[in-house]
Design an enzyme around this catalytic site. Structure first.
Site, PDB file in Angstrom:
ATOM      1  N   TRP A 276      82.531  40.948  74.466  1.00  0.00           N
ATOM      2  CA  TRP A 276      82.749  41.859  75.159  1.00  0.00           C
ATOM      3  C   TRP A 276      83.343  41.636  76.374  1.00  0.00           C
ATOM      4  O   TRP A 276      83.582  42.552  76.860  1.00  0.00           O
ATOM      5  CB  TRP A 276      80.953  41.801  76.387  1.00  0.00           C
ATOM      6  CG  TRP A 276      80.197  41.756  75.322  1.00  0.00           C
ATOM      7  CD1 TRP A 276      79.208  43.039  75.200  1.00  0.00           C
ATOM      8  CD2 TRP A 276      79.534  40.843  74.706  1.00  0.00           C
ATOM      9  NE1 TRP A 276      78.401  42.485  74.605  1.00  0.00           N
ATOM     10  CE2 TRP A 276      78.191  41.378  74.405  1.00  0.00           C
ATOM     11  CE3 TRP A 276      79.899  39.624  74.716  1.00  0.00           C
ATOM     12  CZ2 TRP A 276      77.630  40.466  73.659  1.00  0.00           C
ATOM     13  CZ3 TRP A 276      78.516  39.090  73.768  1.00  0.00           C
ATOM     14  CH2 TRP A 276      77.206  39.154  73.114  1.00  0.00           C
ATOM     15  N   CYS A 312      75.108  42.485  70.178  1.00  0.00           N
ATOM     16  CA  CYS A 312      74.355  42.700  69.798  1.00  0.00           C
ATOM     17  C   CYS A 312      74.086  43.167  68.637  1.00  0.00           C
ATOM     18  O   CYS A 312      73.086  42.479  67.822  1.00  0.00           O
ATOM     19  CB  CYS A 312      72.750  43.034  71.212  1.00  0.00           C
ATOM     20  SG  CYS A 312      73.231  45.082  71.384  1.00  0.00           S
ATOM     21  N   HIS A 371      69.393  47.779  73.938  1.00  0.00           N
ATOM     22  CA  HIS A 371      69.735  45.910  73.829  1.00  0.00           C
ATOM     23  C   HIS A 371      68.834  46.013  72.282  1.00  0.00           C
ATOM     24  O   HIS A 371      68.260  46.856  72.405  1.00  0.00           O
ATOM     25  CB  HIS A 371      69.371  44.934  74.457  1.00  0.00           C
ATOM     26  CG  HIS A 371      69.751  43.582  74.127  1.00  0.00           C
ATOM     27  ND1 HIS A 371      70.787  42.989  73.594  1.00  0.00           N
ATOM     28  CD2 HIS A 371      68.843  42.182  73.558  1.00  0.00           C
ATOM     29  CE1 HIS A 371      70.616  41.646  72.961  1.00  0.00           C
ATOM     30  NE2 HIS A 371      68.855  40.938  73.066  1.00  0.00           N
ATOM     31  N   ASP A 394      66.157  36.749  68.863  1.00  0.00           N
ATOM     32  CA  ASP A 394      67.040  37.869  69.178  1.00  0.00           C
ATOM     33  C   ASP A 394      68.279  36.825  69.120  1.00  0.00           C
ATOM     34  O   ASP A 394      68.333  35.473  69.739  1.00  0.00           O
ATOM     35  CB  ASP A 394      67.106  37.622  70.473  1.00  0.00           C
ATOM     36  CG  ASP A 394      68.478  38.597  71.093  1.00  0.00           C
ATOM     37  OD1 ASP A 394      68.854  38.734  70.425  1.00  0.00           O
ATOM     38  OD2 ASP A 394      67.798  39.305  72.351  1.00  0.00           O
ATOM     39  N   ASP A 436      62.014  44.503  87.421  1.00  0.00           N
ATOM     40  CA  ASP A 436      62.011  46.524  88.448  1.00  0.00           C
ATOM     41  C   ASP A 436      63.450  46.674  88.487  1.00  0.00           C
ATOM     42  O   ASP A 436      63.864  45.438  89.194  1.00  0.00           O
ATOM     43  CB  ASP A 436      61.239  45.826  89.566  1.00  0.00           C
ATOM     44  CG  ASP A 436      59.474  45.706  89.194  1.00  0.00           C
ATOM     45  OD1 ASP A 436      59.648  46.256  87.953  1.00  0.00           O
ATOM     46  OD2 ASP A 436      58.975  45.288  90.199  1.00  0.00           O
ATOM     47  N   TYR A 563      78.399  49.645  77.619  1.00  0.00           N
ATOM     48  CA  TYR A 563      76.737  49.672  77.031  1.00  0.00           C
ATOM     49  C   TYR A 563      76.161  48.727  77.896  1.00  0.00           C
ATOM     50  O   TYR A 563      74.677  49.226  77.717  1.00  0.00           O
ATOM     51  CB  TYR A 563      76.620  49.501  75.461  1.00  0.00           C
ATOM     52  CG  TYR A 563      76.540  48.419  74.619  1.00  0.00           C
ATOM     53  CD1 TYR A 563      75.162  47.411  74.885  1.00  0.00           C
ATOM     54  CD2 TYR A 563      77.239  47.459  74.749  1.00  0.00           C
ATOM     55  CE1 TYR A 563      75.283  46.647  73.577  1.00  0.00           C
ATOM     56  CE2 TYR A 563      77.534  46.322  73.653  1.00  0.00           C
ATOM     57  CZ  TYR A 563      75.853  46.186  73.721  1.00  0.00           C
ATOM     58  OH  TYR A 563      76.071  45.029  73.267  1.00  0.00           O
TER      59      TYR A 563
END
Length: 730
Positions: A276, A312, A371, A394, A436, A563
């Protein structure tokens, strides 16, 4: 080299490679008291040929699409072999066996060595056989593998048993066959009852990956290529390189858990290296790939050297191919507004400074625009029945699970109900969907106070490709109950009872009836679809639902972001004020110039705008956040001619540089499952206003729907993709 695990005297040794072989002797004498016996006489039965009837069996087993000359079958479904002897076969007189072997330590008790008599029943055998037809020298045998059979490549030997010993056929790779999971069989762990879903989630070799952001959903086609030449062997090589014991390879739960680890190279030299950083000089940028075939074949061809680079959607695309190739129903999921909670507390903290600007140094958590992960469909014999069905896996390396970077399988139903105590990794997936967002403000001493809590921002939309269509299906309701509903509140209570942190920062219910609070003042940010390099306007809507006039002072922060939600550079800071009458909405325009953001753009061209406002009359604070994904310039794909089997067809890929700056070291990819392997064309530079055109002549060999996928990539411009669907006729 043998891949065995032996860690001390008395320990069990597990074969961990499909490619390592045990080669039995062609003649195996029986023990005798009279010395070494002679080999069988010429009068004994001999095997002249073994016909695996590959084409016929593959059509019946839904494996005809694999570009592999060997037989490929699915578990617990009969297939047929025809054996030709040198003389007529006599079922009463002749003793002939079939041997199927896998790995270098064949063992009947471990399912790696199967012995089946021809024309006779073998009691308590997990595999079954029957003589279907005997015509002189030819015998056709039906063979049915076990419903929990090991997945992989088996060797075939025909053994003639005489008084002297066993005479085997020579090792012949042409009679090797592959066994895969069987989603058509109700006895198989991966059975899925809907034929349309089997066609989509097992047999479709081209798919769509959804990206962008929730207000501007984008997509790109992806070549899964699970049937392409060499891909099945590459997938088995992945299991071998990861030293997955053969004993585990009949268990879908183990395969998908191991697979989620083996797709990333974080700790076990798996298939893909994550990156990344924006520096892809020693590999391929994640945005440049057009599919999985190139990646899997490169990994296998280079002997297990991890392929550079992935993010991802690349991990999810390759894992999708891997699972479908082995026969497991799999689909790719995109979660918009996906939380990456670095502290594991189900909170995503956005910290603002005293002036209302995003404090980059103190904002450690992030919300990814999107994602990608995968779902696999299977029974979970290790869980209560209700938790079977779709399971999340994942392979993007984010957190370790049992010591390795992997995630899942975790039941989608368990996530929806907050049942986080069941394996595997339910709490991590739950956080990606239910964290949250807490806006905090820090003072000059580093103290923070909560400005606002947004319980609905994360996990707002989950999508996957719709069955037999090129549009998306909204699967959010599979994962979540409606926000704020009683079922949603029960889910959160279940999660807290099973170890999730309590949400003590939320307003607590009052024991006594309270006066009904007056309606609120809210604000949100609106924007149209915007091309990269364009000037544009944002609209800040302030909605005053109260009975009083309000004066709002707002600070708008504009940042360039990845992103993943990580902020790169702040390019805009602007203050605005508005007076809003009761029961009214005021609109503030924010002008954004291309010259402000273009010098700082990072890959995928995302802009993050955060607005922090304060109502003068009450001191109430307001916050809003909006991500904008700028649309890149267009890559054009066209064909000249009518697509027909056996006829040349010209494909033209073109691109024009619309910017005022030079594009250097440009790489163009063209890919089409069933039409051509990946083609790569490099350009040293494309000047401002300049164009390039790449031409390729293809000759379709099979009819049907085909998808041409192209991508253009360079350091200054990522995520330029397009696709063209064509129908090839005879």
């Amino acid at each position: 080299m043998k891949r065995l695990e032996s860690s001390g005297k008395g320990r069990v040794r597990f074969a961990k490679s499909n490619s390592d072989e045990h080669r039995p002797a062609t003649f195996e004498p029986f023990d005798t008291k009279h010395g070494t016996p002679r080999a069988p006489t010429t009068q004994g039965l001999s095997v002249l040929d073994v016909d695996m009837r590959a084409a016929e069996n593959k059509r019946a087993h839904n494996t005809i699409s694999y570009k592999n000359t060997n037989l490929i079958v699915r578990r617990n479904q009969e297939f047929f072999i025809t054996i030709r002897f040198d003389q007529p076969f006599n079922n009463q007189r002749d003793n002939v066996q079939m041997e199927f072997r896998i790995g270098n330590s064949p063992d009947e008790n471990k399912g790696t060595y199967i012995v089946l008599p021809i024309g006779k029943e073998k009691p308590d055998a997990r595999w079954r056989s029957r003589a279907v037809d005997i015509q002189g020298n030819y015998v056709t045998v039906g063979v049915t593998s076990d419903a929990s059979c090991i997945i992989g490549r088996f060797q075939t030997f025909i053994v003639v048993v005489s008084d002297f010993g066993k005479q085997r056929t020579e090792r012949n790779t042409a009679t090797d066959f592959y066994v895969l999971f069987n989603p058509w069989d109700p006895e198989d762990q991966v059975y899925i009852s809907n034929e349309n879903q089997r066609q989509e989630y097992v047999l479709n070799d081209v798919g769509i990956i959804y990206n962008g952001e929730i207000n501007n959903i984008g997509s790109r086609s992806w070549n899964f290529g699970q049937f392409e030449q060499g891909v099945l062997d590459a997938c088995l090589f992945v299991l071998d390189a990861g030293k997955v014991p053969l004993l585990y390879r009949g268990n879908a739960t183990q395969i998908v858990r191991q697979g989620s680890a083996l797709m990333n190279a974080q700790d076990d030299n798996g298939v893909l290296v994550g990156n990344w950083s924006e520096d892809y000089s020693v590999g391929t940028a994640p945005t440049a790939w057009t599919g999985s075939t190139e990646i899997l074949l490169k990994y296998a061809r280079e002997g297990g050297v991890p392929v550079c680079f992935a993010q991802c959607w690349v991990y999810a695309g390759v894992l999708n191919s891997f699972m479908r190739c082995l026969g497991i129903p799999t689909r790719l999921i995109t979660n918009y507004c996906s939380a990456h909670d670095n502290t594991g507390n189900l909170k995503t903290d956005i910290v603002l400074d005293e002036d209302g600007r995003v404090d980059r140094s103190r904002t450690r958590d992030s919300v990814w625009n999107y994602h990608c992960w995968n779902e696999v469909y299977m029974k979970r014999p290790d869980l209560p029945d209700k938790f079977s069905g779709w399971q999340v896996i994942d392979s993007t390396p984010q957190e370790t699970s049992d010591g390795l970077y992997r995630c899942g399988p975790t039941s989608v139903i368990a996530i929806k109900d907050g049942e986080l105590s069941y394996p595997f990794d339910a709490r991590f997936v739950f956080a990606e969907l239910n964290s949250d967002v807490i806006y905090r403000q820090s003072d000059k001493y580093g103290n923070t106070s909560i400005l606002r809590v947004d319980t609905a921002y994360v996990g707002r939309l989950l999508v996957t490709k719709r069955v037999n269509a090129n549009s998306y299906e909204d699967v959010t309701s599979n994962y979540k109950y409606p926000e704020g509903s009683e079922r949603d509140k029960q889910t959160m209570r279940n999660a807290e009872n099973r170890g999730a942190p309590t949400r003590d920062y939320l307003p607590q219910p009052q024991p006594q009836p309270q006066p009904q609070p007056e309606a609120r003042v809210t604000m949100d940010i609106q924007a149209d679809t915007i091309k990269m390099g364009d000037n544009f306007k944002l609209t800040l809507n302030i909605n005053n639902q109260t009975s009083r006039t309000c004066t709002i002072n707002a600070t708008i922060t504009g940042c360039v972001s990845f992103y993943t939600g990580v902020v790169s550079t702040t390019f805009k800071l602007e203050n605005k004020a508005a007076t809003v009458n009761p029961q009214n909405t005021s609109k503030l325009q924010i002008n954004v110039q291309a010259m402000e953001y273009m010098p700082y753009l990072v890959e995928q061209a995302n802009l993050l705008f955060v607005v922090n406002g304060r109502i003068q009359e009450t001191g109430q604070t307001l916050s809003a956040m909006r991500v904008i994904t700028l649309r890149p310039p267009e890559l054009t794909i066209k064909v000249n001619g009518i697509p027909r089997v056996g006829k040349d067809l010209m494909v033209l890929v073109s691109f024009r540089n619309p910017f005022t700056f030079l594009l250097t070291n440009v790489q163009l990819r063209l890919d089409a499952v069933g039409l051509l392997p990946t083609r790569i064309k490099s350009y040293n530079q494309i000047p401002p206003g300049g164009s390039v055109q790449y031409t390729e002549v293809i000759t379709p060999q099979t009819p049907g729907r085909k998808v041409l996928i192209g991508s253009l990539d360079c350091a200054a411009l990522r995520q330029v993709t397009n696709q063209l669907e064509i129908m090839v006729n005879y």
